[in-house]
Design an enzyme around this catalytic site. Structure first.
Site, short mmCIF file in Angstrom:
data_model
loop_
_atom_site.label_atom_id
_atom_site.label_comp_id
_atom_site.label_asym_id
_atom_site.label_seq_id
_atom_site.Cartn_x
_atom_site.Cartn_y
_atom_site.Cartn_z
N LYS A 202 0.84 -1.20 0.00
CA LYS A 202 0.00 0.00 0.00
C LYS A 202 0.88 1.25 0.00
O LYS A 202 1.74 1.41 0.87
CB LYS A 202 -0.85 0.01 1.27
CG LYS A 202 -2.32 -0.11 1.01
CD LYS A 202 -2.99 -0.26 2.33
CE LYS A 202 -4.37 0.31 2.27
NZ LYS A 202 -5.01 0.26 3.58
C1 E4P Z 1 -8.23 0.63 3.67
O1 E4P Z 1 -7.49 0.31 2.77
C2 E4P Z 1 -8.16 1.93 4.37
O2 E4P Z 1 -6.93 2.10 4.99
C3 E4P Z 1 -9.30 2.02 5.35
O3 E4P Z 1 -10.48 1.61 4.68
C4 E4P Z 1 -9.45 3.40 5.97
O4 E4P Z 1 -10.65 3.43 6.70
P1 E4P Z 1 -11.01 4.62 7.70
O5 E4P Z 1 -11.14 5.87 6.88
O6 E4P Z 1 -12.30 4.21 8.33
O7 E4P Z 1 -9.88 4.71 8.68
#
Ligand code: E4P
Length: 266
Positions: free
Chosen positions: A94
């Site tokens: 990521k």
């Molecule tokens: C997933 O890849 C993201 O990091 C995650 O969905 C972020 O979610 P949030 O905005 O609820 O922290």
């Protein structure tokens, strides 16, 4: 639509896998922090390996880099990939689309990693334009953040005009308001426009509807044709709920007893 579970909590991953609905896992540093605080494990490396093993081959697991400069993110991505991909051949790295205004470190990282054959999930996507750039740079996945865009429109754009408090899981927009973020009306709208743009040009990049906070966002992501939604455990649970389902089960159970239906099973 594929469903990824948005958690670094091994017990949640195991439980949701047992339901037969999980196609992958996404983690981020905040989710890792929660898991570390919960499990107080001796070795983070071993914990990550356990997540990868439990998810298994064919179910991608996103692991995030932590630096802000391309050369550092590339080095971290290589370390993550070299250390962990042997476990189940399912590591995805990521990378944020951009690390701060006026730089291109995210795109440089995506380009370098995809040229090395390391799959990238480009994260923190807040506009379809960012997704387009990430796809062009070679991202295997792009993750538009539906919930955080809803937060942004509600707090920054609507502010006091909203006239009501909102909870993190609330669906937005609740009343068809025409306030937007440069043409993006809501998190679901961000997902839909991202899907449309990548579809228009046949990119192989898959869209992961991310930052999902409620079941209705999952529905709207599926309607928009998102390839994947990554969903927290509690939101997956909430997707099963409807009072008429519970009422129906109760009534059928009562009638089965009254009809002496049990006899068939004995
Ligand atoms: C997933 O890849 C993201 O990091 C995650 O969905 C972020 O979610 P949030 O905005 O609820 O922290």
């Amino acid at each position: 639509m594929k469903i990824f579970i948005d958690t670094a909590d091994i017990e949640e991953i195991k439980e949701a896998l047992s339901w037969g609905i999980v196609d992958g896992v996404t983690t981020n540093p905040s989710l890792m922090r929660k898991a570390i605080e919960k499990y107080r494990m001796d070795s983070l490396d071993e914990y990550v390996r356990e997540i990868l093993r439990v998810a298994g081959a064919g179910r991608p697991v996103s692991l995030e880099v932590m630096s802000l400069k391309a050369e550092d993110m590339i080095r971290e991505a290589e370390i993550l990939y070299d250390k962990f991909n042997d476990v189940a051949n399912n590591v995805v790295i990521k990378v944020p689309v951009n690390t701060y205004a006026g730089n291109y470190e995210g795109l440089k990282t995506i380009k370098a990693l995809s040229e090395k054959g390391i799959p990238v999930n480009c994260t923190l996507i807040m506009t379809p334009e960012q997704a387009l750039l990430a796809a062009k740079a070679g991202a295997r996945y792009v993750s538009p953040f539906a919930g955080r865009i809803d937060d942004y429109i509600r707090t920054t754009k609507l502010g006091m005009q909203a006239g009501r408090d909102f909870q993190k899981g609330d669906y937005y927009p609740w009343d068809g308001t025409d306030v937007d973020d440069n043409g993006i009306r809501s998190g679901s709208d961000l997902v839909e426009k991202t899907v449309m743009i990548l579809d228009n040009y046949d990119y192989d990049t898959e869209v992961i509807a991310s930052s999902i906070r409620n079941a209705r966002q999952v529905r709207e992501s599926a309607l928009a044709g998102a390839h994947i939604a990554t969903i927290p455990f509690k939101v997956i649970e909430s997707m099963l709920l409807h009072p008429k389902t519970e009422e129906g089960v109760k009534k059928f159970s009562e009638d089965a007893e009254k009809a002496n239906y049990r006899e068939i099973f004995s």
